[in-house]
Design an enzyme around this catalytic site. Structure first.
Site, PDB file in Angstrom:
ATOM      1  CB  ILE A   1       2.000  -1.922  -8.147  1.00 17.67           C
ATOM      2  CG1 ILE A   1       1.317  -2.424  -9.428  1.00 17.67           C
ATOM      3  CG2 ILE A   1       3.093  -2.897  -7.715  1.00 17.67           C
ATOM      4  CD1 ILE A   1       2.239  -2.477 -10.637  1.00 17.67           C
TER       5      ILE A   1
ATOM      6  CG  PHE B   1      -1.054   6.717  -4.203  1.00 17.14           C
ATOM      7  CD1 PHE B   1      -2.176   5.968  -4.504  1.00 17.14           C
ATOM      8  CD2 PHE B   1      -1.060   7.463  -3.028  1.00 17.14           C
ATOM      9  CE1 PHE B   1      -3.282   5.950  -3.661  1.00 17.14           C
ATOM     10  CE2 PHE B   1      -2.155   7.457  -2.178  1.00 17.14           C
ATOM     11  CZ  PHE B   1      -3.271   6.695  -2.492  1.00 17.14           C
TER      12      PHE B   1
ATOM     13  CG  HIS C   1      -1.135   3.935  -9.019  1.00 17.85           C
ATOM     14  ND1 HIS C   1      -0.812   3.833  -7.667  1.00 17.85           N
ATOM     15  CD2 HIS C   1      -2.459   3.592  -9.099  1.00 17.85           C
ATOM     16  CE1 HIS C   1      -1.870   3.467  -6.982  1.00 17.85           C
ATOM     17  NE2 HIS C   1      -2.891   3.309  -7.825  1.00 17.85           N
ATOM     18  CB  CYS C   2       4.126   1.842  -7.468  1.00 15.97           C
ATOM     19  SG  CYS C   2       5.448   2.784  -8.247  1.00 15.97           S
ATOM     20  CG  ASN C   3       4.109   5.899  -2.369  1.00 17.75           C
ATOM     21  OD1 ASN C   3       3.461   6.910  -2.639  1.00 17.75           O
ATOM     22  ND2 ASN C   3       4.590   5.690  -1.157  1.00 17.75           N
TER      23      ASN C   3
END
Length: 247
Positions: free
Chosen positions: A80, A60, A136-138
């Site tokens: 995401i 992120f 991307h996610c976290n």
């Protein structure tokens, strides 16, 4: 939650299927091995890596840097996140980029296969329009890599193991959880079946089409027989009428 998605600034294009010529076996093996001149460093997990041409995977933190996104010429972003992270993991520059937001829990019970097709369509359409996509996610460790592995697997028509190694050899820190790995394995059979159905009509459909042709041919023969019988009957009636007049 089971996983929902929301499009922000999304286009209204119809579904796009990107056809990719699969490299030969030797070339594919070399591609799976990844670039041999990259030395992975711990801090690289806070950066993003190009997995496929114009498709980037990362955490992120990358999506919060407008300078970085502009430098990479990103046009589309798949965000995401676990729903609990929505207050922080969210689109930051909606006036600059086209976003897709997926609320997906990072646990082994989360159904990825149900959510993935919408993400794949979004990425396919972006790439087909010469866009550049960041997924991307976290942390860029489990959630977003699972989606990118599934995308890579179908993109090249390769096994789940080869797709996982392909992505890992470009972003070394990925580690999808056990439930995601199980679904990645299951998705291999699903996408191969869909490709087989697209290439060849189902046997039942071929059988119906064949019977339809046979019925049409049979109906034509029946109509011809009826016409002949009607002609013979008419001739017989005329003959009887002629005999009656003579008498």
């Amino acid at each position: 939650m089971d996983g929902g998605f929301r499009n922000d600034h999304s286009s209204s294009h119809s579904t796009t299927t990107t056809m990719v010529a699969r490299p030969d076996d030797e070339e594919m093996r070399n591609m799976i091995q990844g670039p041999g001149d990259v030395e992975w460093r711990y801090e690289m997990r806070r950066e993003c890596q190009e997995i496929l041409p114009n498709l980037w995977l990362g955490p992120f933190v990358v999506s919060k840097s407008l300078d970085t996104l502009r430098q990479l010429k990103i046009t589309h972003i798949v965000c995401i996140r676990d729903v609990k992270e929505a207050f922080s993991v969210r689109p930051r520059f909606q006036e600059h980029f086209t976003y897709m937001v997926l609320d997906v829990e990072d646990n082994e019970e989360q159904n990825l296969i149900r959510v993935f097709p919408a993400a794949k369509q979004f990425i396919d359409e972006a790439l087909a329009s010469d866009g550049r996509v960041l997924v991307h996610c976290n942390g860029g460790i489990s959630l977003s890599p699972a989606f990118v592995v599934m995308f890579t697997m179908q993109h090249f028509s390769i096994s789940w193991e080869d797709a996982l190694h392909y992505v890992q050899n470009r972003r070394y820190c990925i580690s999808p959880n056990g439930g995601f790995l199980t679904q990645i394995k299951e998705y291999e059979a699903i996408y191969k079946a869909s490709q087989a159905v697209a290439a060849y009509p189902p046997a039942a459909a071929r059988s119906v089409a064949r019977r339809k042709r046979e019925d049409e041919d049979g109906d034509g023969d029946d109509r011809e027989d009826d016409r002949k019988r009607a002609l013979v009957s008419t001739e017989a009636e005329l003959a009887r009428d002629s005999d009656a007049m003579e008498t």
